[in-house]
Design a protein around this motif. Sequence first.
Motif: not given
Ligand code: MN
Length: 443
Positions: A147, A169-171, A198-199
């Motif tokens: 990250n 990413c796992n989100v 991302n995020h």
């Molecule tokens: Mn992530």
Amino acid sequence: KIKIVTIGGGSSYTPELIEGFIKRKDQLPIGEIWLVDIEEGREKLEIVGNLAKRMVKAAGLDWEVHLTLDRREALKDADFVSTQFRVGLLDARIKDERIPLSHGVIGQETNGAGGMFKAFRTVPVILEIVEDMKELCPDAWLVNFTNPSGMVTEAVMRYGKWNKVVGLCNVPIMCRKIAAGALKEKEEDLFFRFGGLNHFHWHRVWNREGVEKTGEVLESVYTKPDGLKNAMQGLKSSGVQNIPNIAFLPDQIRDLGIIPCMYHRYYYITDDMLKEELEAFAKGETRAELVKKTEAELFELYKDPDLNIKPVQLEKRGGAFYSDAACELIASIYNDKKTTMVVSTRNNGAISDLPDDVVVEVSSIITAGGPVPISWGGFDSSTRGLLQLMKDMELTTIKAAVTGDYGTALQAFTLNPLVPSGKIAGTILDELLVAHKKHLPQF
Ligand code: MN
Ligand code: NAD
Ligand code: G6P
Ligand code: MN
């Protein structure tokens, strides 16, 4: 036989990764796994690396598992290189979270000032890794987890000039599970489209008949205080353990019309999130401080010579299911599976509001040639400007990370909606620069 290298091998997440490879043993003819760390991580590497060896052996596999502090030795002739390192380890994260909070500003490890400093520390290291790869494994794929995953991936492409990179990413995986839970459908029976960074991405969902269910998910999960709990039985968090499940504002969410990710809470309900963080800060219980305790517990467990599976306690960390992303991506590239996954990759027109050559996090088809992003189209005025601002904030942050230019860093802080502008931005920047001096040779 494939050679896989994991940089930051001493991470407590490594058993998650090994479990993911074991699950896919029939799809991946693995010969060697090399876990790489640095002197500061030697003990962690030893403990988690030995657990990895026991896991592989217990699964009846003949894979060689190597533990090393010599990155170049590991990279030689690698096929896949995954990265999960943290420059400065968790003590650096504690500073990223506590210093902004000491000024009453959001302290989060991938968003706001702290996340930008994580980028400042990480970008020089990832660019060194890329230079090593050009020499030692020029055909390998770089699978980045480090990250801020989107910014690190962007830095690899833009400044490292290395295109065989995918950010993960796992989100998005958690978002899919939440939607499936809310709709009482199987994940495989739903069709998803993700778009953003991302995020910082949104998604839409359809059922098998092609009927859009986005509004239904929004209504049942995100406009009711207990919506998420009801959708996901027993779930205490927002879906990822590290973000508290604080309710969004129902009217704003309805107007949005697309489903936000967990991290949007920092931008949409900043006041509530800050209040929660400041309470934790006062008790010495910021996420980084809690994770440090969890990590110590995990490593105690990992030492047990009879343990040869991933312990359930790892679920206390936010990265649950992350191996499903990493290992599935590698299996999809290797076997040209054309699976649809959400990854950070070059936009190439998928999001019409952003340039072609920036990294975005979008649903993509994973082929032997890498991800092919699926068109999202354009965003509505509710989201478009914010998305463009965040992308420019990312680009400015990466530029500052590469050049070490103070003015550029201050510019990036000014652009970030989570960092108040003016003297306070300068003060937080200066304090973080001093605190992280050891890991910021470029400044
Ligand atoms: Mn992530
Ligand atoms: P950690 O603090 O345990 O660090 C992992 C390892 O990296 C440590 O053993 C450390 O010694 C090592 N390291 C530090 N600098 C290094 C270098 N220059 N070369 C090689 N190794 C180095 O971190 P963690 O909490 O296990 O997280 C690991 C990383 O993965 C972080 O960057 C985190 O943000 C990221 N992560 C990302 C996701 C995602 O969704 N993308 C999910 C989970 C974790
Ligand atoms: C989520 C995010 C990751 C982040 C993690 C933090 O899974 O997707 O990018 O690293 O949470 O979890 P932690 O347990 O370290 O707070
Ligand atoms: Mn700002």
